[in-house]
Motif scaffolding. Structure first.
Motif, mmCIF file in Angstrom:
data_model
loop_
_atom_site.group_PDB
_atom_site.id
_atom_site.type_symbol
_atom_site.label_atom_id
_atom_site.label_comp_id
_atom_site.label_asym_id
_atom_site.label_seq_id
_atom_site.Cartn_x
_atom_site.Cartn_y
_atom_site.Cartn_z
ATOM 1 N N TYR A 96 1.087 -13.334 0.766
ATOM 2 C CA TYR A 96 1.468 -12.442 1.806
ATOM 3 C C TYR A 96 0.560 -12.670 3.038
ATOM 4 C CZ TYR A 96 3.467 -9.902 -1.940
ATOM 5 O OH TYR A 96 4.362 -9.510 -3.043
ATOM 6 N N GLY A 97 -0.176 -13.621 3.085
ATOM 7 C CA GLY A 97 -1.034 -14.009 4.275
ATOM 8 C C GLY A 97 -2.260 -13.181 4.378
ATOM 9 N N TYR A 98 -2.962 -13.272 5.662
ATOM 10 C CA TYR A 98 -4.062 -12.756 6.041
ATOM 11 C C TYR A 98 -3.863 -11.295 6.413
ATOM 12 C CZ TYR A 98 -8.678 -12.059 8.490
ATOM 13 O OH TYR A 98 -9.731 -11.777 8.836
ATOM 14 N N LYS A 99 -4.746 -10.235 6.071
ATOM 15 C CA LYS A 99 -4.676 -9.088 6.304
ATOM 16 C C LYS A 99 -6.091 -8.677 6.952
ATOM 17 C CE LYS A 99 -0.603 -8.542 4.633
ATOM 18 N NZ LYS A 99 0.517 -8.459 5.422
ATOM 19 N N GLU A 100 -6.253 -8.582 8.343
ATOM 20 C CA GLU A 100 -7.531 -8.196 8.965
ATOM 21 C C GLU A 100 -8.122 -6.889 8.810
ATOM 22 O OE1 GLU A 100 -9.793 -8.803 12.959
ATOM 23 O OE2 GLU A 100 -7.584 -9.126 13.083
#
Length: 200
Positions: free
Chosen positions: A108-112
């Protein structure tokens, strides 16, 4: 617990919830708790603290929390506030939050970070009506004197149009006696001449 908002981050949700814990008739306020919840069916772990802020009706609480949960709900942060109601007793909680995440997933990638907001209605708090009597009976001057048998005009100003006003009188140390229920305003009442029978 009411859910105000949620954000789908792929492998977890960030949820904003709130509880109305109690209300104060005297202060016309509600005590509420606003929560940030992390919900996942997988595993999330963070070894260091992450900043958050929670706001409610112009008030803000901030701090840091740890995000570590495996297949369930994590109460990441919460804050409690006293929220003022309107003059008629109605009230609305307007809440928002910011949660720093810094989480990464190969799928899902990066969640800041996540920011959420929402609102809910609060319990309507009973508000006492304002009462005005003509002629003015407050005070000790000659102009404030009234006589037995004299008619009074009693005006009630409701704080909420749905409330019902009942009218009572208490003479000396006697228990209160009903005059009328669900009165219209102004209400005309004549002071009983029979009150004289209890005067020495």
């Amino acid at each position: 617990m009411a859910e105000l908002a949620r954000v789908d981050e792929g492998w977890f949700y960030v949820i904003l919830t709130a509880d109305e814990n109690s209300y104060s008739v005297e202060n016309n306020t509600s005590n509420v708790t606003v929560n940030i919840i992390i919900q996942t069916s997988s595993y999330i772990s963070s070894s260091y603290s992450k900043s958050y802020s929670i706001s409610a009706n112009g008030q803000t609480s901030s701090g840091s929390d740890y995000i570590s949960v495996s297949g369930g709900n994590l109460l990441a942060a919460s804050a409690t506030f006293n929220v003022e109601h309107n003059s008629d007793g109605t009230g609305t909680l307007s809440a928002s939050c910011y949660q720093y995440l810094n989480l990464n997933s190969g799928t899902y990638g990066y969640k800041e970070s996540a920011s959420l907001s929402g609102s809910m209605s609060l319990t309507t708090i009973p508000r006492a009506s304002e009462i005005y009597i003509t002629p003015n009976t407050k005070g000790t001057s000659e102009s404030n004197r009234i006589d037995l048998g004299q008619q009074l005009s009693i005006t009630t100003e409701k704080k909420n149009s749905t409330f019902v006003n009942d009218l009572y009188y208490r003479w000396e140390s006697s228990t209160r006696t009903a005059i009328a229920g669900n009165i219209s305003s102004p209400y005309l009442w004549t002071i009983p001449v029979s009150f004289a029978n209890s005067i020495p």
